[in-house]
Enzyme design. Structure first.
Site, short mmCIF file in Angstrom:
data_model
loop_
_atom_site.label_atom_id
_atom_site.label_comp_id
_atom_site.label_asym_id
_atom_site.label_seq_id
_atom_site.Cartn_x
_atom_site.Cartn_y
_atom_site.Cartn_z
CD GLU A 173 -2.84 -1.43 2.31
OE1 GLU A 173 -2.70 -0.67 3.27
OE2 GLU A 173 -3.68 -2.33 2.26
CG ASN A 214 -1.05 -6.58 -1.60
OD1 ASN A 214 -1.69 -7.14 -2.48
ND2 ASN A 214 -1.49 -6.46 -0.34
CG ASP A 280 -12.96 -8.77 2.06
OD1 ASP A 280 -12.99 -7.73 1.38
OD2 ASP A 280 -12.37 -8.84 3.16
O1 9MR Z 1 -6.86 -8.53 8.43
C1 9MR Z 1 -6.00 -7.60 9.03
C2 9MR Z 1 -6.60 -7.14 10.34
O2 9MR Z 1 -6.70 -8.22 11.25
C3 9MR Z 1 -5.77 -6.01 10.91
O3 9MR Z 1 -6.40 -5.50 12.08
C4 9MR Z 1 -5.61 -4.93 9.88
C5 9MR Z 1 -4.79 -3.78 10.38
O4 9MR Z 1 -4.81 -2.73 9.48
O5 9MR Z 1 -4.99 -5.48 8.73
C6 9MR Z 1 -5.80 -6.41 8.11
O6 9MR Z 1 -5.25 -6.83 6.90
C7 9MR Z 1 -5.00 -5.80 5.93
C8 9MR Z 1 -3.88 -6.26 5.05
O7 9MR Z 1 -2.76 -6.59 5.84
C9 9MR Z 1 -3.50 -5.20 4.05
N1 9MR Z 1 -4.66 -4.79 3.26
C10 9MR Z 1 -5.84 -4.44 4.02
C11 9MR Z 1 -6.21 -5.54 5.01
C12 9MR Z 1 -7.48 -5.18 5.76
O8 9MR Z 1 -7.27 -4.06 6.56
#
Ligand code: 9MR
Length: 364
Positions: A173, A214, A280
């Site tokens: 990101e 990503n 999702d």
């Molecule tokens: O699924 C992840 C969640 O448990 C965390 O709290 C969160 C923190 O920002 O990150 C989530 O996963 C992220 C992923 O690593 C990167 N893209 C967005 C996802 C959803 O926030």
């Protein structure tokens, strides 16, 4: 801490001998919502039959997923899932909580599962603005110090799993929605050079891992996707190693972008592979029969877009059951984003994925 093997024993499964869940799912007892009917091959089998490398899921072992026997008995069925991404376990705050002090406990659980069950492992992630330990965010860095910290971190995690990871989200990101660079501790201190530094460090630590950037909102034609393609082109011109792009794909029911295929083809034209990395499709709650059917169509649209472009290597959902989805806590009022519901019943969305991998037309 339990060993991975103890956790598997808890789930009462053994490698590659897990029996499939009942072929025909029934409607959840708590609702009259429809369920899936596809019942011949599992989604990972279908992905392989379609020439893709995997259908898989993120798994969050910071949650009690690994100790949930129902979760594990379904997840460890290779027919359904052939790939794993740690939703949190390999992130900086968990894996290098203090400077130079690595804790691979949670990451190793994921990597051991991948080895034991022959699942493709995607490493997630190297450098990201979120889920950083406070020593990264609160230090008053100079460029030399932060460059050293980035190299030590990326080298530490990539070398730990060298030879076991198919692909790493080395940089996660890095862009804003308007196409500019995200201003975080890395960019503010090092400029965009942190991206090439991380990629070069990863390549040296594991020459065989595919190196990805990503991001979200790059799945469709638009300013951010153009900026990502410009970044890739620049990296290629500078001889920086870059192999792939992760299309996160966190979508909303009824609002899936219409330019996925056209956009994916533009990435393929850059000579890269790409993957759907965090799929999702959330809906406003409560779910209805109509929203379930629209979600089926929407899952079909995304997986079918992957099917249309050969550079798309696989599809990962950002957890497969609503029981552990990140959506409700991040988007209040929304949920039911996964292909299995919270009671582990397959939803019509499951059929949408299956139909796409089968190469069928959903309206036929
Ligand atoms: O699924 C992840 C969640 O448990 C965390 O709290 C969160 C923190 O920002 O990150 C989530 O996963 C992220 C992923 O690593 C990167 N893209 C967005 C996802 C959803 O926030």
């Amino acid at each position: 801490m339990q060993s991975a093997l103890a956790l598997f024993a808890l789930a009462a499964v053994s490698p590659l001998s897990v029996s499939a869940v009942p072929a025909t799912a029934t409607a959840s007892s708590s609702s009259a919502l429809p369920s899936a009917t596809s019942n011949v091959l599992g989604l990972n089998e279908l992905a392989h039959a379609a020439g893709k490398n995997y259908f898989g899921s993120a798994v969050d072992n910071t949650l009690p997923e690994f100790t949930d026997p129902t979760y594990m008995s379904i997840y460890l069925n290779w027919d359904q899932f052939g790939q794993i991404t740690p939703a949190n376990a390999m992130k900086w705050m968990y894996i290098e909580p203090e400077p130079g002090v690595f804790n691979f406990t949670l990451g190793n659980q994921i990597a051991d599962l991948a080895s034991d069950y022959d699942y493709v492992l995607r490493g997630h992630n190297g450098v990201w603005y979120s889920e950083l330990p406070s020593w990264v965010t609160s230090t008053d860095w100079n460029a030399t110090g932060l460059a050293y910290a980035v190299q030590r971190h990326v080298n530490g995690i990539v070398s730990q799993y060298a030879g076991r990871v198919y692909a790493w989200d080395v940089v996660n990101e890095p862009l804003n929605d308007n196409g500019t660079y995200r201003e975080d501790v890395f960019y503010d201190t090092l400029g965009a050079s942190y991206i090439s530094l991380a990629l070069e460090t990863a390549r040296a630590a594991d020459p065989n891992a595919k190196l990805y950037i990503n991001d979200y909102n790059i799945e469709y034609v638009g300013t951010k996707s153009t900026a990502m393609q410009d970044l890739i082109t620049q990296l290629q011109a500078d001889d920086v190693p870059i192999d792939g792009v992760g299309m996160e794909s966190h979508f909303i029911v009824g609002e899936v972008p219409t330019t996925l295929v056209e956009n994916f083809q533009a990435y393929e034209a850059l000579g890269l592979e790409f993957a759907i990395t965090e799929l999702d499709i959330r809906m406003e709650l409560p779910a209805t029969e109509e929203s379930y059917e629209q979600q089926k169509q929407d899952y079909y649209t995304v997986v079918n877009a992957c099917m249309q472009v050969s550079a798309c290597v696989g599809v990962t959902v950002w957890d497969w059951t609503d029981k552990y989805s990140w959506i409700p806590s991040s988007f209040p009022g929304y949920g039911d984003a996964c292909p299995w519901d919270a009671d582990y019943q397959r939803k019509p969305a499951y059929d949408g994925i299956a139909i796409a991998f089968e190469g069928q037309n959903i309206t036929a």
